[in-house]
Design an enzyme around this catalytic site. Structure first.
Site, PDB file in Angstrom:
ATOM      1  N   PRO A  95      65.812   0.365   2.621  1.00  0.00           N
ATOM      2  CA  PRO A  95      66.518   0.848   1.432  1.00  0.00           C
ATOM      3  C   PRO A  95      66.457  -0.183   0.313  1.00  0.00           C
ATOM      4  CG  PRO A  95      67.952   0.825   3.374  1.00  0.00           C
ATOM      5  CD  PRO A  95      66.708   0.104   3.735  1.00  0.00           C
ATOM      6  N   GLU A  96      65.955   0.236  -0.816  1.00  0.00           N
ATOM      7  CA  GLU A  96      65.898  -0.635  -1.988  1.00  0.00           C
ATOM      8  C   GLU A  96      66.877  -0.098  -3.026  1.00  0.00           C
ATOM      9  OE1 GLU A  96      61.816  -1.384  -3.152  1.00  0.00           O
ATOM     10  OE2 GLU A  96      61.112  -1.138  -1.101  1.00  0.00           O
ATOM     11  N   ARG A 121      68.083  -2.112  14.106  1.00  0.00           N
ATOM     12  CA  ARG A 121      67.627  -3.490  14.301  1.00  0.00           C
ATOM     13  C   ARG A 121      68.694  -4.550  14.033  1.00  0.00           C
ATOM     14  NH1 ARG A 121      61.813  -3.265  11.626  1.00  0.00           N
ATOM     15  NH2 ARG A 121      62.115  -5.477  11.433  1.00  0.00           N
ATOM     16  N   ARG A 145      55.380 -20.203 -13.143  1.00  0.00           N
ATOM     17  CA  ARG A 145      55.435 -20.086 -11.685  1.00  0.00           C
ATOM     18  C   ARG A 145      54.060 -19.758 -11.116  1.00  0.00           C
ATOM     19  NH1 ARG A 145      60.891 -17.418  -9.641  1.00  0.00           N
ATOM     20  NH2 ARG A 145      60.074 -18.453  -7.789  1.00  0.00           N
TER      21      ARG A 145
END
Length: 278
Positions: free
Chosen positions: A11-12, A118, A157
DNA sequence: CATTGTCCCTGGAAGC
DNA sequence: TGCTTCCAGGGACAAT
């Protein structure tokens, strides 16, 4: 309720937002009357303190920050729920393959079953909601997320842009699926160093991040995995995926087979033609 | 500070 | 057939 046989999941932001919207009308203003922890590992921090602080309190707000679902309590503290990979929040107890780790009960009779195969999902007490949220980057759909703020985060970065999108300090809520979708829409190869993007590419990425998340929320999230709404219903955002989990399928733009590359231990799907490295 | 690596956890798939 | 190994991946944490 229909038991859902789960595969694997993640789930995002759009999925958590969909859950939030489903739960808000049920929980807002109700008191937490029960907190049954069936697996102690799910609670982060002091479980006893969580009980003391949360039980009997009214839910003042059902909010989301990134992938974190938060039940704000009257008095300023809050409960944060994180589903991680395979967690789901169900309004009815699953009949089959029970993986219920905790049950939250409310004064109107609503019961919330935290189901997680999990055991990676977590529940924790937040003493200072504001401080907790400050650890996260801006909400991608808020005014705090701009092309300039994104450009500043990426500048200098060397990490792959895909890895940058997954860094929750940079922007909160983007996970593996929507990072791939956003990079495809922006026409960017996942391995391009974040700091190498020029302003036009950053702008395209910013637009793409917001577009894929908004579209996914409108489709109530993607259920190629364990994710489902609290009532067990599935979202359909995955139907409009272009590359995520589509290795070998033709690119919707050019027909080239979608390829998959590992970026920092994360499977990353992309079109080798539309998303050039150079 | 920036970045990489390890671990957690379970079950499905692949390999021998 | 049955065993082992790998993989999925979000995030905390340790190491470089």
């Amino acid at each position: 309720m229909t038991p859902v046989l789960h595969l694997s999941g993640m789930p995002e932001l759009p999925e958590v937002e969909t859950i939030r919207r489903a739960l808000e009308p049920l929980l807002l203003g109700e008191r937490l009357t029960g907190l049954e922890v069936l697996d102690a590992r799910i609670v982060q921090g002091d479980a006893a303190q969580l009980r003391v602080e949360a039980l009997g309190r009214r839910i003042a707000e059902v909010m989301r920050r990134g992938k974190h679902l938060m039940l704000l309590l009257e008095g300023g503290k809050g409960i944060v729920l994180h589903l991680r990979m395979t967690g789901s929040l169900l309004l009815n107890e699953p009949e089959r393959s029970p993986r219920v780790r905790a049950i939250l009960s409310f004064s109107n009779g609503t019961q919330l079953f935290f189901n997680d195969m999990r055991r990676l999902g977590t529940i924790a007490l937040i003493n200072d909601v504001e401080a907790y949220c400050l650890r996260l980057g801006p909400e991608p759909l808020s005014e705090g997320f701009t092309t300039d703020s994104l450009a500043r985060c990426l500048a200098g970065r060397r990490i792959p842009v895909k890895a940058a999108l997954l860094d929750q300090h940079l922007v909160a809520g983007v996970g593996n699926m929507y990072a791939d979708e956003a990079l495809f829409q922006a026409g960017l190869h996942p391995l391009i160093p974040a700091g190498d993007l020029h302003s036009g590419q950053v702008q395209r990425l910013w637009i793409a991040i917001r577009a894929v998340l908004e579209r996914a929320i409108a489709s109530q999230g993607a259920s190629i995995n364990t994710y489902c709404l609290p009532n067990g219903q599935k979202g359909s955002a995955h139907d409009s995926f272009s590359v995520a989990h589509k290795k070998g399928d033709p690119c919707p733009a050019c027909g080239t087979p979608i390829d998959r590359v590992m970026v920092r231990k994360r499977g990353s799907y992309y079109c080798p033609e539309c998303q050039r490295h150079s």
